[in-house]
Design a protein around this motif. Structure first.
Motif, PDB file in Angstrom:
ATOM      1  N   ALA A  60     -35.246 -24.114 -14.924  1.00  0.00           N
ATOM      2  CA  ALA A  60     -35.358 -25.261 -14.879  1.00  0.00           C
ATOM      3  C   ALA A  60     -36.318 -25.917 -13.878  1.00  0.00           C
ATOM      4  CB  ALA A  60     -33.875 -26.148 -14.442  1.00  0.00           C
ATOM      5  N   LEU A  61     -37.411 -26.292 -14.351  1.00  0.00           N
ATOM      6  CA  LEU A  61     -38.320 -26.947 -13.235  1.00  0.00           C
ATOM      7  C   LEU A  61     -38.355 -28.502 -13.525  1.00  0.00           C
ATOM      8  CD1 LEU A  61     -41.004 -24.319 -14.370  1.00  0.00           C
ATOM      9  CD2 LEU A  61     -39.641 -24.313 -12.491  1.00  0.00           C
ATOM     10  N   ARG A  62     -38.777 -29.191 -12.419  1.00  0.00           N
ATOM     11  CA  ARG A  62     -39.007 -30.713 -12.490  1.00  0.00           C
ATOM     12  C   ARG A  62     -40.506 -31.080 -12.277  1.00  0.00           C
ATOM     13  NH1 ARG A  62     -35.336 -31.464  -8.773  1.00  0.00           N
ATOM     14  NH2 ARG A  62     -33.649 -31.815 -10.089  1.00  0.00           N
ATOM     15  N   PRO A  63     -40.515 -31.821 -13.201  1.00  0.00           N
ATOM     16  CA  PRO A  63     -42.221 -32.269 -13.175  1.00  0.00           C
ATOM     17  C   PRO A  63     -42.209 -33.376 -12.078  1.00  0.00           C
ATOM     18  CG  PRO A  63     -41.221 -32.963 -15.274  1.00  0.00           C
ATOM     19  CD  PRO A  63     -40.021 -32.276 -14.369  1.00  0.00           C
ATOM     20  N   ARG A  64     -43.446 -33.165 -11.228  1.00  0.00           N
ATOM     21  CA  ARG A  64     -43.987 -33.965 -10.105  1.00  0.00           C
ATOM     22  C   ARG A  64     -44.396 -35.166 -10.821  1.00  0.00           C
ATOM     23  NH1 ARG A  64     -46.144 -30.460  -5.124  1.00  0.00           N
ATOM     24  NH2 ARG A  64     -44.121 -29.473  -4.570  1.00  0.00           N
ATOM     25  N   VAL A 152     -36.096 -25.648  -9.956  1.00  0.00           N
ATOM     26  CA  VAL A 152     -34.843 -26.092  -9.773  1.00  0.00           C
ATOM     27  C   VAL A 152     -33.678 -24.918  -9.919  1.00  0.00           C
ATOM     28  CG1 VAL A 152     -32.980 -27.571 -10.964  1.00  0.00           C
ATOM     29  CG2 VAL A 152     -35.372 -28.340 -10.711  1.00  0.00           C
ATOM     30  N   SER A 153     -33.758 -24.157 -10.848  1.00  0.00           N
ATOM     31  CA  SER A 153     -32.880 -23.186 -10.839  1.00  0.00           C
ATOM     32  C   SER A 153     -33.614 -21.998 -11.855  1.00  0.00           C
ATOM     33  CB  SER A 153     -31.580 -23.328 -11.274  1.00  0.00           C
ATOM     34  OG  SER A 153     -31.516 -24.030 -12.522  1.00  0.00           O
ATOM     35  N   PHE A 154     -32.996 -20.631 -11.497  1.00  0.00           N
ATOM     36  CA  PHE A 154     -33.334 -19.577 -12.555  1.00  0.00           C
ATOM     37  C   PHE A 154     -32.046 -18.718 -12.747  1.00  0.00           C
ATOM     38  CE2 PHE A 154     -35.733 -15.429 -12.872  1.00  0.00           C
ATOM     39  CZ  PHE A 154     -35.889 -15.238 -14.002  1.00  0.00           C
ATOM     40  N   LEU A 155     -31.474 -18.640 -14.095  1.00  0.00           N
ATOM     41  CA  LEU A 155     -30.558 -17.927 -14.538  1.00  0.00           C
ATOM     42  C   LEU A 155     -31.141 -16.526 -14.834  1.00  0.00           C
ATOM     43  CD1 LEU A 155     -27.679 -17.621 -14.880  1.00  0.00           C
ATOM     44  CD2 LEU A 155     -27.852 -18.765 -16.884  1.00  0.00           C
ATOM     45  N   ASP A 156     -31.243 -15.498 -14.428  1.00  0.00           N
ATOM     46  CA  ASP A 156     -31.923 -14.209 -14.479  1.00  0.00           C
ATOM     47  C   ASP A 156     -30.988 -13.089 -15.250  1.00  0.00           C
ATOM     48  OD1 ASP A 156     -33.697 -12.408 -14.563  1.00  0.00           O
ATOM     49  OD2 ASP A 156     -33.731 -11.992 -12.329  1.00  0.00           O
ATOM     50  N   GLY A 157     -31.415 -12.826 -16.525  1.00  0.00           N
ATOM     51  CA  GLY A 157     -30.861 -11.813 -17.199  1.00  0.00           C
ATOM     52  C   GLY A 157     -30.988 -10.446 -16.834  1.00  0.00           C
ATOM     53  N   ALA A 167     -30.713 -16.674  -9.777  1.00  0.00           N
ATOM     54  CA  ALA A 167     -31.891 -16.029  -8.648  1.00  0.00           C
ATOM     55  C   ALA A 167     -32.637 -17.171  -8.057  1.00  0.00           C
ATOM     56  CB  ALA A 167     -32.674 -15.073  -9.804  1.00  0.00           C
ATOM     57  N   ASP A 168     -33.244 -16.581  -7.088  1.00  0.00           N
ATOM     58  CA  ASP A 168     -34.321 -17.833  -6.278  1.00  0.00           C
ATOM     59  C   ASP A 168     -35.505 -17.799  -7.021  1.00  0.00           C
ATOM     60  OD1 ASP A 168     -35.602 -15.394  -5.564  1.00  0.00           O
ATOM     61  OD2 ASP A 168     -34.875 -15.495  -3.476  1.00  0.00           O
ATOM     62  N   GLU A 169     -36.281 -18.937  -6.321  1.00  0.00           N
ATOM     63  CA  GLU A 169     -37.708 -19.170  -6.572  1.00  0.00           C
ATOM     64  C   GLU A 169     -38.694 -18.016  -6.668  1.00  0.00           C
ATOM     65  OE1 GLU A 169     -41.492 -22.243  -5.778  1.00  0.00           O
ATOM     66  OE2 GLU A 169     -39.410 -22.584  -4.748  1.00  0.00           O
ATOM     67  N   ALA A 170     -38.446 -17.111  -5.748  1.00  0.00           N
ATOM     68  CA  ALA A 170     -39.468 -16.017  -5.626  1.00  0.00           C
ATOM     69  C   ALA A 170     -38.888 -15.062  -6.753  1.00  0.00           C
ATOM     70  CB  ALA A 170     -39.171 -15.212  -4.228  1.00  0.00           C
ATOM     71  N   ALA A 171     -37.855 -15.040  -7.154  1.00  0.00           N
ATOM     72  CA  ALA A 171     -37.576 -14.129  -8.596  1.00  0.00           C
ATOM     73  C   ALA A 171     -38.169 -14.685  -9.561  1.00  0.00           C
ATOM     74  CB  ALA A 171     -36.147 -13.838  -8.467  1.00  0.00           C
ATOM     75  N   PHE A 172     -38.217 -16.115  -9.860  1.00  0.00           N
ATOM     76  CA  PHE A 172     -38.477 -16.851 -11.045  1.00  0.00           C
ATOM     77  C   PHE A 172     -40.222 -16.706 -10.893  1.00  0.00           C
ATOM     78  CE2 PHE A 172     -40.427 -20.626 -12.732  1.00  0.00           C
ATOM     79  CZ  PHE A 172     -40.094 -20.172 -13.982  1.00  0.00           C
ATOM     80  N   ARG A 173     -40.743 -16.691  -9.907  1.00  0.00           N
ATOM     81  CA  ARG A 173     -42.298 -16.724  -9.565  1.00  0.00           C
ATOM     82  C   ARG A 173     -42.740 -15.176 -10.126  1.00  0.00           C
ATOM     83  NH1 ARG A 173     -44.292 -19.192  -4.217  1.00  0.00           N
ATOM     84  NH2 ARG A 173     -46.471 -18.477  -5.282  1.00  0.00           N
TER      85      ARG A 173
END
Length: 182
Positions: A60-64, A152-157, A167-173
């Motif tokens: 989930a990402l939030r547009p600026r 916002v959030s990352f559900l990592d499979g 997972a955190d933003e670093a894992a998502f990135r």
């Protein structure tokens, strides 16, 4: 503040897209409320969070963007409800759409509408936008004045062990760099 619209976004959606709004307002086949508009093999459809999140990865990402520009993006997304899935992955038309194309077109900047600019890439001779490319652009822009989205959030499979984890933003990135069969 939407031109020619009633006072709320819900009223504007109901007025402009009555059939889509009626479907959105009904519970899904799984009994849960519709809260997601996505392009799936059945086409551009409303699904529940419970249905949509049954995936290998969910972010989930939030547009600026301003509230009005977010509302305009939702109005654009609703315009595509009911269209078939685009098995040709053709971004040149909008008679059928894939998941990333729905997001891209909904948030595409236009006259009188702020948006998100993510350039298309060439894949097999076609201009398209794989979700990993969206993550790559987010990673490139994160922490800069060019950032268009907030994490916002990352559900990592985790395929091995058939598990998922928050997972955190670093894992998502970093996720766009993973091999295809992670």
């Amino acid at each position: 503040t939407l031109e020619g619209s009633p006072g709320t976004l819900a009223e504007a959606l109901k007025l402009r897209f009555p059939k889509a709004w009626e479907t959105y307002a009904e519970p899904g086949e799984d009994g849960h409320a519709h809260r997601v508009l996505e392009a799936i093999s059945e086409g551009v459809a409303f699904t529940s969070v419970e249905h949509s999140f049954c995936a290998d990865y969910v972010a989930a990402l939030r547009p600026r963007l301003t509230q009005v520009d977010k509302a305009k993006a939702l109005l654009e997304a609703f315009r595509h409800w009911g269209k078939p899935y685009d098995f040709n992955f053709d971004f040149a038309t909008d008679s059928s759409l894939v998941c990333s194309e729905l997001c891209w077109k909904a948030y595409l900047p236009a006259e009188g509408k702020g948006g998100i600019s993510i350039p298309l890439v060439r894949v097999c001779g076609r201009s398209t936008l794989p979700p990993n490319e969206m993550v790559r652009v987010f990673d490139e822009q994160a922490g800069t004045d060019k950032a268009q989205l907030d994490f916002v959030s990352f559900l990592d499979g985790i395929e091995r062990g058939d598990k998922v984890r928050w997972a955190d933003e670093a894992a998502f990135r970093a996720s766009w760099k993973r091999p295809k069969w992670d």
